[in-house]
Each structure stands twice: as structure tokens, then as C-alpha cells.
Design a protein around this motif. Structure first.
Motif, PDB file in Angstrom:
ATOM      1  N   VAL A   1      56.334  33.057  40.407  1.00 55.89           N
ATOM      2  CA  VAL A   1      55.018  33.063  41.045  1.00 55.89           C
ATOM      3  C   VAL A   1      54.672  34.501  41.420  1.00 55.89           C
ATOM      4  CG1 VAL A   1      53.577  32.055  42.849  1.00 55.89           C
ATOM      5  CG2 VAL A   1      55.456  30.745  41.887  1.00 55.89           C
ATOM      6  N   GLU A   2      54.458  35.330  40.415  1.00 53.50           N
ATOM      7  CA  GLU A   2      54.079  36.728  40.551  1.00 53.50           C
ATOM      8  C   GLU A   2      52.993  37.025  39.534  1.00 53.50           C
ATOM      9  OE1 GLU A   2      57.526  39.109  39.968  1.00 53.50           O
ATOM     10  OE2 GLU A   2      58.566  38.377  41.752  1.00 53.50           O
ATOM     11  N   PRO A   3      52.065  37.948  39.831  1.00 51.36           N
ATOM     12  CA  PRO A   3      50.952  38.207  38.915  1.00 51.36           C
ATOM     13  C   PRO A   3      51.389  38.514  37.488  1.00 51.36           C
ATOM     14  CG  PRO A   3      50.585  39.288  41.016  1.00 51.36           C
ATOM     15  CD  PRO A   3      51.974  38.720  41.077  1.00 51.36           C
ATOM     16  N   ASP A   4      52.378  39.391  37.312  1.00 52.27           N
ATOM     17  CA  ASP A   4      52.800  39.776  35.961  1.00 52.27           C
ATOM     18  C   ASP A   4      53.405  38.599  35.202  1.00 52.27           C
ATOM     19  OD1 ASP A   4      51.934  42.300  36.479  1.00 52.27           O
ATOM     20  OD2 ASP A   4      53.908  43.128  36.951  1.00 52.27           O
ATOM     21  N   ARG A   5      54.226  37.801  35.893  1.00 48.38           N
ATOM     22  CA  ARG A   5      54.871  36.669  35.222  1.00 48.38           C
ATOM     23  C   ARG A   5      53.846  35.583  34.890  1.00 48.38           C
ATOM     24  NH1 ARG A   5      60.358  36.392  36.039  1.00 48.38           N
ATOM     25  NH2 ARG A   5      60.293  34.857  34.343  1.00 48.38           N
ATOM     26  N   ILE A   6      52.918  35.331  35.823  1.00 44.50           N
ATOM     27  CA  ILE A   6      51.870  34.342  35.565  1.00 44.50           C
ATOM     28  C   ILE A   6      51.016  34.780  34.380  1.00 44.50           C
ATOM     29  CG2 ILE A   6      49.747  33.328  36.481  1.00 44.50           C
ATOM     30  CD1 ILE A   6      52.117  32.026  37.687  1.00 44.50           C
TER      31      ILE A   6
ATOM     32  N   PHE B   1      43.128  31.363  38.788  1.00 43.83           N
ATOM     33  CA  PHE B   1      41.675  31.421  38.977  1.00 43.83           C
ATOM     34  C   PHE B   1      41.160  32.847  38.806  1.00 43.83           C
ATOM     35  CE2 PHE B   1      38.429  32.609  42.124  1.00 43.83           C
ATOM     36  CZ  PHE B   1      37.352  31.892  41.642  1.00 43.83           C
ATOM     37  N   ARG B   2      41.792  33.804  39.464  1.00 41.11           N
ATOM     38  CA  ARG B   2      41.340  35.193  39.393  1.00 41.11           C
ATOM     39  C   ARG B   2      41.428  35.728  37.969  1.00 41.11           C
ATOM     40  NH1 ARG B   2      41.299  38.202  44.361  1.00 41.11           N
ATOM     41  NH2 ARG B   2      41.793  40.050  43.119  1.00 41.11           N
ATOM     42  N   ARG B   3      42.535  35.456  37.291  1.00 42.05           N
ATOM     43  CA  ARG B   3      42.699  35.965  35.926  1.00 42.05           C
ATOM     44  C   ARG B   3      41.648  35.390  34.991  1.00 42.05           C
ATOM     45  NH1 ARG B   3      46.020  40.309  35.228  1.00 42.05           N
ATOM     46  NH2 ARG B   3      45.611  39.844  33.053  1.00 42.05           N
ATOM     47  N   LYS B   4      41.403  34.084  35.103  1.00 38.97           N
ATOM     48  CA  LYS B   4      40.454  33.436  34.198  1.00 38.97           C
ATOM     49  C   LYS B   4      39.029  33.945  34.422  1.00 38.97           C
ATOM     50  CE  LYS B   4      43.211  30.937  31.775  1.00 38.97           C
ATOM     51  NZ  LYS B   4      43.386  31.247  30.329  1.00 38.97           N
ATOM     52  N   VAL B   5      38.645  34.134  35.686  1.00 34.82           N
ATOM     53  CA  VAL B   5      37.302  34.641  35.965  1.00 34.82           C
ATOM     54  C   VAL B   5      37.157  36.081  35.487  1.00 34.82           C
ATOM     55  CG1 VAL B   5      35.648  35.210  37.789  1.00 34.82           C
ATOM     56  CG2 VAL B   5      36.941  33.090  37.914  1.00 34.82           C
ATOM     57  N   LEU B   6      38.195  36.886  35.735  1.00 36.89           N
ATOM     58  CA  LEU B   6      38.111  38.311  35.390  1.00 36.89           C
ATOM     59  C   LEU B   6      38.293  38.574  33.901  1.00 36.89           C
ATOM     60  CD1 LEU B   6      40.038  39.848  38.420  1.00 36.89           C
ATOM     61  CD2 LEU B   6      37.579  39.953  37.958  1.00 36.89           C
ATOM     62  N   GLU B   7      38.663  37.577  33.113  1.00 37.40           N
ATOM     63  CA  GLU B   7      38.710  37.756  31.658  1.00 37.40           C
ATOM     64  C   GLU B   7      37.337  37.444  31.071  1.00 37.40           C
ATOM     65  OE1 GLU B   7      41.930  35.639  29.891  1.00 37.40           O
ATOM     66  OE2 GLU B   7      43.467  36.685  31.052  1.00 37.40           O
ATOM     67  N   ASN B   8      36.316  37.934  31.726  1.00 40.25           N
ATOM     68  CA  ASN B   8      34.935  37.751  31.314  1.00 40.25           C
ATOM     69  C   ASN B   8      34.201  39.062  31.576  1.00 40.25           C
ATOM     70  OD1 ASN B   8      31.982  37.117  32.275  1.00 40.25           O
ATOM     71  ND2 ASN B   8      32.559  35.402  30.957  1.00 40.25           N
ATOM     72  N   ASP B   9      33.480  39.557  30.580  1.00 44.49           N
ATOM     73  CA  ASP B   9      32.848  40.869  30.703  1.00 44.49           C
ATOM     74  C   ASP B   9      31.838  40.928  31.849  1.00 44.49           C
ATOM     75  OD1 ASP B   9      34.388  41.434  28.552  1.00 44.49           O
ATOM     76  OD2 ASP B   9      32.768  41.863  27.157  1.00 44.49           O
ATOM     77  N   TYR B  10      31.091  39.833  32.042  1.00 44.24           N
ATOM     78  CA  TYR B  10      30.111  39.828  33.131  1.00 44.24           C
ATOM     79  C   TYR B  10      30.814  39.909  34.489  1.00 44.24           C
ATOM     80  CZ  TYR B  10      26.728  38.057  36.498  1.00 44.24           C
ATOM     81  OH  TYR B  10      25.927  37.907  37.608  1.00 44.24           O
ATOM     82  N   ALA B  11      31.909  39.175  34.631  1.00 43.16           N
ATOM     83  CA  ALA B  11      32.660  39.197  35.888  1.00 43.16           C
ATOM     84  C   ALA B  11      33.238  40.579  36.148  1.00 43.16           C
ATOM     85  CB  ALA B  11      33.771  38.152  35.854  1.00 43.16           C
ATOM     86  N   VAL B  12      33.738  41.221  35.091  1.00 36.71           N
ATOM     87  CA  VAL B  12      34.296  42.567  35.249  1.00 36.71           C
ATOM     88  C   VAL B  12      33.197  43.551  35.641  1.00 36.71           C
ATOM     89  CG1 VAL B  12      35.421  44.478  34.065  1.00 36.71           C
ATOM     90  CG2 VAL B  12      36.204  42.143  33.665  1.00 36.71           C
TER      91      VAL B  12
ATOM     92  N   ALA C   1      41.150  42.531  33.045  1.00 36.37           N
ATOM     93  CA  ALA C   1      41.538  41.723  34.199  1.00 36.37           C
ATOM     94  C   ALA C   1      42.685  42.382  34.958  1.00 36.37           C
ATOM     95  CB  ALA C   1      41.935  40.316  33.744  1.00 36.37           C
ATOM     96  N   THR C   2      43.643  42.934  34.225  1.00 38.83           N
ATOM     97  CA  THR C   2      44.779  43.605  34.857  1.00 38.83           C
ATOM     98  C   THR C   2      44.322  44.832  35.644  1.00 38.83           C
ATOM     99  OG1 THR C   2      46.283  42.864  33.118  1.00 38.83           O
ATOM    100  CG2 THR C   2      46.988  44.747  34.438  1.00 38.83           C
ATOM    101  N   LEU C   3      43.415  45.620  35.051  1.00 40.19           N
ATOM    102  CA  LEU C   3      42.929  46.833  35.715  1.00 40.19           C
ATOM    103  C   LEU C   3      42.168  46.500  36.999  1.00 40.19           C
ATOM    104  CD1 LEU C   3      41.725  48.832  32.575  1.00 40.19           C
ATOM    105  CD2 LEU C   3      43.645  49.441  34.077  1.00 40.19           C
ATOM    106  N   VAL C   4      41.372  45.432  36.968  1.00 38.92           N
ATOM    107  CA  VAL C   4      40.644  45.031  38.171  1.00 38.92           C
ATOM    108  C   VAL C   4      41.610  44.484  39.219  1.00 38.92           C
ATOM    109  CG1 VAL C   4      38.897  43.476  39.116  1.00 38.92           C
ATOM    110  CG2 VAL C   4      38.514  44.564  36.903  1.00 38.92           C
ATOM    111  N   GLU C   5      42.593  43.708  38.794  1.00 39.21           N
ATOM    112  CA  GLU C   5      43.571  43.152  39.732  1.00 39.21           C
ATOM    113  C   GLU C   5      44.360  44.253  40.434  1.00 39.21           C
ATOM    114  OE1 GLU C   5      42.814  40.292  40.680  1.00 39.21           O
ATOM    115  OE2 GLU C   5      44.429  38.985  39.985  1.00 39.21           O
TER     116      GLU C   5
END
Length: 266
Positions: free
Chosen positions: A44-49, A150-161, A245-249
Motif C-alpha cells: 500500500v504505497e504509491p509506487d507499488r500501487i 482514485f488520484r492516479r486514475k483522475v490524473l491520467e487525464n490531460d484535462y485533469a493535469v 500523473a507521477t509528476l503531479v503526485e
């Protein structure tokens, strides 16, 4: 346009997670509840998820909400995880006894009146069983896992980024308060300074990747391409989105700043 080759990611998992992935590969989906109940605490860590989500995407396995699945496909949990309804102490086949017990309970509830709001609150709280330590840990892990996904899925969108970029630029210029916009880890020493120094560097890369995605989408929309070339360009865009998504996170935007973007997308 030159394309990059993508190797199938093989994350290091526990045997239980590997078994779940194999099951998901056969039927095409894995429920969030299955994932949460199977993932060990160390995963349960960002990189592993993120690593796991990428692998599931590559093999064509989707994540599904158990509540929206047909009844015959819902995950069956252990008895300890199910709410235990209060059943009248009568025989299973004694229909008249059950009705009488329910009527008695209803009559008792209507005849008692509690005018003191504090006593009413305490009475209601007394009817709710407390969580065990294991249940607290399980639910905390479930919340954290779902939050990451949730955060990863939303941020894998150009508009969200792009929306995140707009917010980060306001933080950088001082028009938005840093502490209320960014989530600062208390476990990391001088986290605020590190994030502040990271914002301008990441924003430059993010903007470049967004522009590359816009150009590729324009090409896909206006140019006739071979099926293979189109698939490769779409795969390149997806990989850029995961990088975005990684850069924003890395900049630790609060989830409250990401949630409104999902509502706008809908």
C-alpha cells in the motif's frame, strides 16, 4: 514519428496477489474489495500501487466496483466482515412468533421517548458495535488504497493535469496558500521547502508532455494511419499520461483539489 517499445511490466508480488491477477486475467476484471483484501500492507504505497495498476492495464484487467456487479459475481466475504442483523429469538419456521417479536420491539420503541439529545446520542452509539483493531487496520488500508487509485486514475487525464497545473502555478505565484493547497508530510524533514523547489522543475516537464500529447492527438484525429502505427501512438500517449500523473503526485496536491476535476469531467 519514432515510437518507444513497451516491455510488459512484471511487478514483484506475493503469491496471493499473483493468484488474484491470474483470476482477473481469466475473467477480465478484479473488484476493489478483492484487491484491498489481498494486498499486503507493504504494497500500500504509491509506487507499488502504480506498478500494479500499470500491469493490470497491460494485461487487460479492469478494476470494478463490487456493488455494481451482478449478484452472482459479487465477492463473498468472510462472516466476520458482514454486518450481523439482530434476529428475534424465535424458531426459524415460527412465522407468527417472528411477527409478534417485531411488533413488540416496534411498540417498545414508540412508547419510549428520549427528550435529552445527549442521552439519545449515547443510546444510539451504544447500539453500534466498536471496530476491532483488525477491522480498523483493514478499513484504513482500504481507504488509502482507494485514495491512491482514485488520484492516479483522475490524473491520467490531460484535462485533469492541466487543471492541476493551473492550481500549482497559483501556488507558485503566491496567489493560493501553500499549506491549504498542498499536503505536507510531517514525517519528511523540511518537506515544504523540497516541494516548493520541485514545483517549477516538474511544471516545465509536465507542460512539455501535455503539448506532445496534444500534437499526437491532433495527428490521430486528422491523419489516416495504419492500425499498428495508431496503436503505437495511443500507447505512447498512455505512457506519457502515467508519467504526468507521477509528476503531479510528486507535488502533493491535496485530494480536495483533485475531486472537483472529476465532477467537471463527468
Amino acid at each position: 514519428m519514432a515510437t518507444e517499445t513497451t516491455e510488459l511490466l512484471q511487478p514483484t508480488n506475493t503469491p496471493e496477489v499473483d493468484q488474484l491477477i491470474a483470476t482477473g486475467a481469466k475473467r477480465g476484471w478484479i473488484s476493489y474489495d478483492e484487491l484491498n483484501n489481498t494486498l499486503p500492507d507493504e504494497m500500500v504505497e504509491p509506487d507499488r500501487i502504480d506498478e500494479l495498476l500499470v500491469h493490470l492495464e497491460q494485461i487487460g484487467v479492469k478494476l470494478a466496483d463490487s456493488r455494481k456487479l451482478p449478484a452472482d459475481k459479487r465477492v463473498q466475504f468472510a462472516e466476520d466482515d458482514k454486518p450481523k442483523p439482530k434476529i428475534p429469538d424465535v424458531g426459524e419456521d415460527d412465522e407468527e412468533g417472528i411477527v409478534a417479536a417485531l411488533e413488540e420491539a416496534l411498540q417498545d420503541a414508540t412508547t419510549r421517548r428520549i427528550d435529552d439529545p445527549v442521552r439519545m446520542y449515547l443510546t444510539q452509539m451504544g447500539e453500534i458495535s466498536l471496530l476491532t483493531r483488525e477491522e480498523e487496520i483493514r478499513l484504513a488500508k482500504k481507504i488509502e488504497t482507494c485514495r491512491m487509485i482514485f488520484r492516479r486514475k483522475v490524473l491520467e487525464n490531460d484535462y485533469a493535469v492541466q487543471s492541476s497545473v493551473d492550481v500549482l502555478e497559483l501556488v507558485q505565484s503566491g496567489e493560493l496558500p501553500f499549506d491549504r493547497t498542498m499536503k505536507i508530510s510531517t514525517a519528511e524533514e523540511d518537506a515544504k521547502t523540497k516541494i516548493s523547489m520541485r514545483i517549477p522543475q516538474n511544471l516545465v516537464t509536465i507542460k512539455k508532455l501535455l503539448e506532445m500529447n496534444r500534437e499526437d492527438w491532433e495527428t490521430l484525429d486528422t491523419t489516416r494511419m495504419a492500425k499498428t502505427a495508431r496503436a503505437e501512438m495511443q500507447d505512447t500517449i498512455r505512457r506519457r499520461r502515467r508519467k504526468l500523473a507521477t509528476l503531479v503526485e510528486e507535488l502533493s496536491l491535496r485530494t480536495s483539489r483533485i475531486q472537483p476535476v472529476l465532477h467537471k469531467l463527468r
